[in-house]
Design a protein around this motif. Structure first.
Motif, PDB file in Angstrom:
ATOM      1  N   LEU A 211      17.950 -10.314  -1.495  1.00 10.17           N
ATOM      2  CA  LEU A 211      16.550 -10.359  -1.063  1.00 10.17           C
ATOM      3  C   LEU A 211      15.996 -11.763  -1.284  1.00 10.17           C
ATOM      4  CD1 LEU A 211      15.344  -7.055  -2.757  1.00 10.17           C
ATOM      5  CD2 LEU A 211      15.591  -7.404  -0.298  1.00 10.17           C
ATOM      6  N   GLY A 212      15.121 -12.191  -0.363  1.00  8.23           N
ATOM      7  CA  GLY A 212      14.379 -13.434  -0.552  1.00  8.23           C
ATOM      8  C   GLY A 212      15.134 -14.711  -0.283  1.00  8.23           C
ATOM      9  N   LYS A 215      15.557 -15.422   6.365  1.00 11.70           N
ATOM     10  CA  LYS A 215      15.149 -14.487   7.402  1.00 11.70           C
ATOM     11  C   LYS A 215      16.063 -13.251   7.435  1.00 11.70           C
ATOM     12  CE  LYS A 215      14.027 -14.269  12.334  1.00 11.70           C
ATOM     13  NZ  LYS A 215      14.013 -15.032  13.608  1.00 11.70           N
ATOM     14  N   TYR A 217      16.411 -10.969   5.156  1.00  9.34           N
ATOM     15  CA  TYR A 217      16.757 -10.446   3.839  1.00  9.34           C
ATOM     16  C   TYR A 217      15.477 -10.056   3.100  1.00  9.34           C
ATOM     17  CZ  TYR A 217      21.483 -12.022   4.767  1.00  9.34           C
ATOM     18  OH  TYR A 217      22.735 -12.191   5.319  1.00  9.34           O
ATOM     19  N   ASN A 218      14.925  -8.896   3.496  1.00 11.07           N
ATOM     20  CA  ASN A 218      13.679  -8.411   2.933  1.00 11.07           C
ATOM     21  C   ASN A 218      13.794  -6.923   2.642  1.00 11.07           C
ATOM     22  OD1 ASN A 218      13.489  -7.160   5.508  1.00 11.07           O
ATOM     23  ND2 ASN A 218      12.511  -9.005   6.318  1.00 11.07           N
ATOM     24  N   LYS A 219      12.723  -6.326   2.145  1.00 14.53           N
ATOM     25  CA  LYS A 219      12.811  -4.925   1.726  1.00 14.53           C
ATOM     26  C   LYS A 219      13.047  -3.988   2.902  1.00 14.53           C
ATOM     27  CE  LYS A 219       7.988  -3.326   1.669  1.00 14.53           C
ATOM     28  NZ  LYS A 219       6.909  -2.793   0.797  1.00 14.53           N
ATOM     29  N   GLU A 220      12.574  -4.354   4.101  1.00 10.84           N
ATOM     30  CA  GLU A 220      12.797  -3.506   5.272  1.00 10.84           C
ATOM     31  C   GLU A 220      14.284  -3.369   5.592  1.00 10.84           C
ATOM     32  OE1 GLU A 220      10.467  -5.875   5.129  1.00 10.84           O
ATOM     33  OE2 GLU A 220       8.712  -4.543   5.089  1.00 10.84           O
ATOM     34  N   TRP A 334      10.130  -7.012  -4.410  1.00 14.95           N
ATOM     35  CA  TRP A 334      10.435  -6.661  -3.030  1.00 14.95           C
ATOM     36  C   TRP A 334       9.662  -7.495  -2.018  1.00 14.95           C
ATOM     37  CZ3 TRP A 334      14.478  -3.512  -2.337  1.00 14.95           C
ATOM     38  CH2 TRP A 334      14.872  -2.728  -3.430  1.00 14.95           C
ATOM     39  N   ASN A 335       8.910  -8.493  -2.501  1.00 12.38           N
ATOM     40  CA  ASN A 335       8.092  -9.309  -1.596  1.00 12.38           C
ATOM     41  C   ASN A 335       8.117 -10.778  -2.013  1.00 12.38           C
ATOM     42  OD1 ASN A 335       6.411  -7.262   0.260  1.00 12.38           O
ATOM     43  ND2 ASN A 335       6.557  -6.406  -1.802  1.00 12.38           N
ATOM     44  N   GLY A 336       9.298 -11.382  -2.039  1.00 15.19           N
ATOM     45  CA  GLY A 336       9.356 -12.820  -2.270  1.00 15.19           C
ATOM     46  C   GLY A 336      10.351 -13.286  -3.298  1.00 15.19           C
TER      47      GLY A 336
END
Length: 599
Positions: A211-212, A215, A217-220, A334-336
């Protein structure tokens, strides 16, 4: 799977190579780092022994482990999260293996993984091991979780490792040592043909989920934040919004369980406690070491034991997914933040998440007694109390801001002593917090300014690890920063070696240890000899030299590469008071013999 008393993994054991294999390269990540803990990593990777306290307590074993691993370990950690260790010159030998990662926008580098490449000493067969953990590389004794995958090379190319390759590329870009950057790039290029396996018939598939790092590689992309029937969340740290988001994704007649730390409950609401049943470890478990301690000396080593695992077990219809890794149930995770999770698809007839909960709570035993359940349900909101934590967070933020300022240092010499000039950009650092800096190797501290000078230093005190102390009122916090430092004399490492290999006898014992086929046995023999002399320190006097000559003869016949390692040590020390001339002559004879045998 989750019986806390039986299903345990030893950190050293999961790093140690299989019999006959040696470590070629190991790339690891952690949020916080304890340099003393890191000393144990080379012992596991390169001696293939149990993480025995005899090895950890022996300076020769540590020194040789650091020498063997110098070009083969790359460890990445969050900038400003290296803990201050006890004074020991050997920490300087870790500088080329540790890389601090500093992210923008106050985000954290938080993954906890290892990717290790081993090679068979005889057949040159390759083995790759991927380890995902929730544990940092520290001595923390909290409850953590880990999964190990192993893979071999095939002619067939797989796309399954693409996220892992991209993660390595992310690390590669943050490597400040050219040799390590080259090794990580080569490792990434090998992964398309490596096929990992879970070695468990019930885990039928897996996915790497960084994650992070860029592009996509995010929680979605993880699939976790979707509708479910049943959910188990284990997370030491929480954000109300993230827990609420998962709570609202439940389908009709769902079952949800949250396991966290008691200190995190104030982040929730009473309505959430009613909707999302929450459990914490009982105080008798958290404070267990203190409860059984009988002496004041033991109290110094006592640590609380609380939840630190990050685990999400989710069921929808007949699909069961286990997510395990570094991401807390929090907004930042989960956000950064940069995190790493592994998703495992689980398939077993009749499986229910309640079975996992029963294992954790001990309810799967026929003689179950609720009094032996390590967890208890929290049904009412406690009173928050964060005053001291808030100040510590301010201090932590100040140190991280200092790390993000991009400090650089330069060494100059004057009449045998050295001065270090450090340059900071303090525009975004909180000026209300007092901060000082000093070298980990020694010397006096100085108040941090845009240009800070540390002077009157010896060669042994120089290094790239600096102790930063932040103070606000009566509260203080210390952390290590690794600051790129130009001008450190090349002979500094030799001085570090000489703090341990300080005389002729110590050198000869070092050589015996290096030549041994069984490192632990060689160490125990040396300790037995030490016991006979009544010495309580590693003075190494009176060692039986015929043992050395016998081992050198064996090395000449069977392992000539060990003689070349001796040459490296001799060249590094370059001191006739430590390396006796008669040994040098004898070594040359054995080396020539090994070359004749090879030809």
């Amino acid at each position: 799977m989750f019986r806390s008393a039986q299903d345990r993994l030893d950190y050293g054991e999961i790093l140690r190579p299989p019999a006959g294999f040696v470590c070629e390269i190991a790339v690891g990540t952690t949020y916080s780092l304890d340099l003393e803990t890191m000393l144990g990593v080379p012992l596991a990777l390169f001696f293939r022994e149990e993480m025995d306290e005899n090895l950890l307590g022996n300076p020769i074993a540590i020194l040789e482990g650091l020498r063997k691993s110098a070009d083969k370990i790359a460890l990445f950690c969050e900038g400003g999260q290296i803990q201050v260790p006890r004074t020991n010159p050997v920490f300087a030998l870790l500088e080329d293996s540790v890389f601090e990662v500093v992210l923008k926008n106050q985000k954290s580098f938080h993954p906890k993984v290892w990717l290790i490449k081993y090679v068979d000493s005889n057949s040159e067969k390759l083995l790759y091991r991927f380890i995902t953990l929730s544990r940092n590389l520290t001595f923390d004794r909290s409850w953590d979780a880990a999964v190990v995958l192993e893979g071999e090379v095939s002619e067939e190319v797989t796309d399954k490792n693409r996220p892992l390759i991209d993660f390595l590329r992310f690390l590669q870009a943050r490597t400040t040592a050219a040799d390590k950057e080259k090794r990580i790039r080569a490792l990434a290029e090998e992964l398309p043909r490596v096929h990992f396996q879970t070695h468990d018939q019930h885990f039928i598939d897996f996915s790497f989920l960084p994650l992070g790092i860029g592009k996509g590689y995010n929680k979605e992309s993880t699939g976790l934040f979707k509708k479910y029937h049943h959910l188990l969340v284990i997370s030491p740290f929480l954000s109300r919004t993230t827990v609420l988001e998962l709570d609202r994704l439940s389908l009709t007649n769902s079952h949800k369980t949250l396991i966290t730390r008691r200190s995190e409950i104030p982040h929730l609401t009473q309505e959430m406690l009613d909707s999302f049943p929450c459990y914490c470890l009982k105080d008798t478990v958290v404070d267990g070491e203190e409860a059984i301690s009988e002496s004041e000396s033991a109290m110094a080593d006592i640590q609380k034991q609380d939840i630190h695992a990050k685990l999400y077990f989710k069921t929808k219809y007949t699909e069961h997914d286990l997510y395990i890794g570094s991401a807390n149930c929090s907004l930042s995770a989960w956000n950064g933040n940069v995190e790493f999770m592994l998703r495992l698809r689980y398939k077993k007839w009749g499986f229910r998440i309640s079975q996992v909960i029963d294992e954790l709570f001990g309810r799967d035993k026929e003689d179950f007694d609720e009094r032996h359940n390590p967890f208890e349900r929290i049904v009412e909101m406690p009173e928050p109390n964060h005053d001291e934590d808030d100040v510590q967070q301010l201090l932590q933020n100040a140190i991280k801001s200092l790390c993000r300022s991009g400090p650089r240092a330069n060494v100059t010499e004057n009449n045998g002593l050295y001065a270090v000039t450090i340059r900071f950009d303090l525009q975004k650092v909180d000026t209300e917090i007092d901060m000082t800096i000093e070298l980990l190797g020694g010397g006096s501290a100085a108040k941090i300014q845009n240009t800070t000078v540390l002077s009157g230093l010896s060669l042994l005190e120089l290094g790239e690890f600096y102790i930063v102390t932040a103070e606000l009122g009566e509260e203080s916090l210390q952390r290590i920063l690794k600051i790129p430092t130009r001008g450190i004399p090349a002979e500094r490492d030799a001085e570090v070696f000489k703090t341990i290999i300080k005389d002729e006898d110590t050198f000869l014992r070092y050589v015996v240890f290096l030549l041994s086929d069984d490192y632990l046995l060689a160490l125990l023999e040396q300790q037995t000899e030490r016991g006979k002399t009544g010495s309580s320190s590693w003075s190494f006097s009176g060692y039986d030299r015929p043992v050395l000559y016998e081992n050198m003869l064996k090395a000449a016949a069977r392992s000539p590469e060990k003689l070349r390692e001796i040459d490296e040590i001799i060249q590094l020390l370059d001191d006739t008071d430590i390396v006796p001339p008669e040994f040098d002559r004898l070594y040359t004879t054995f080396l020539q013999a090994s070359r004749r045998l090879k030809s």
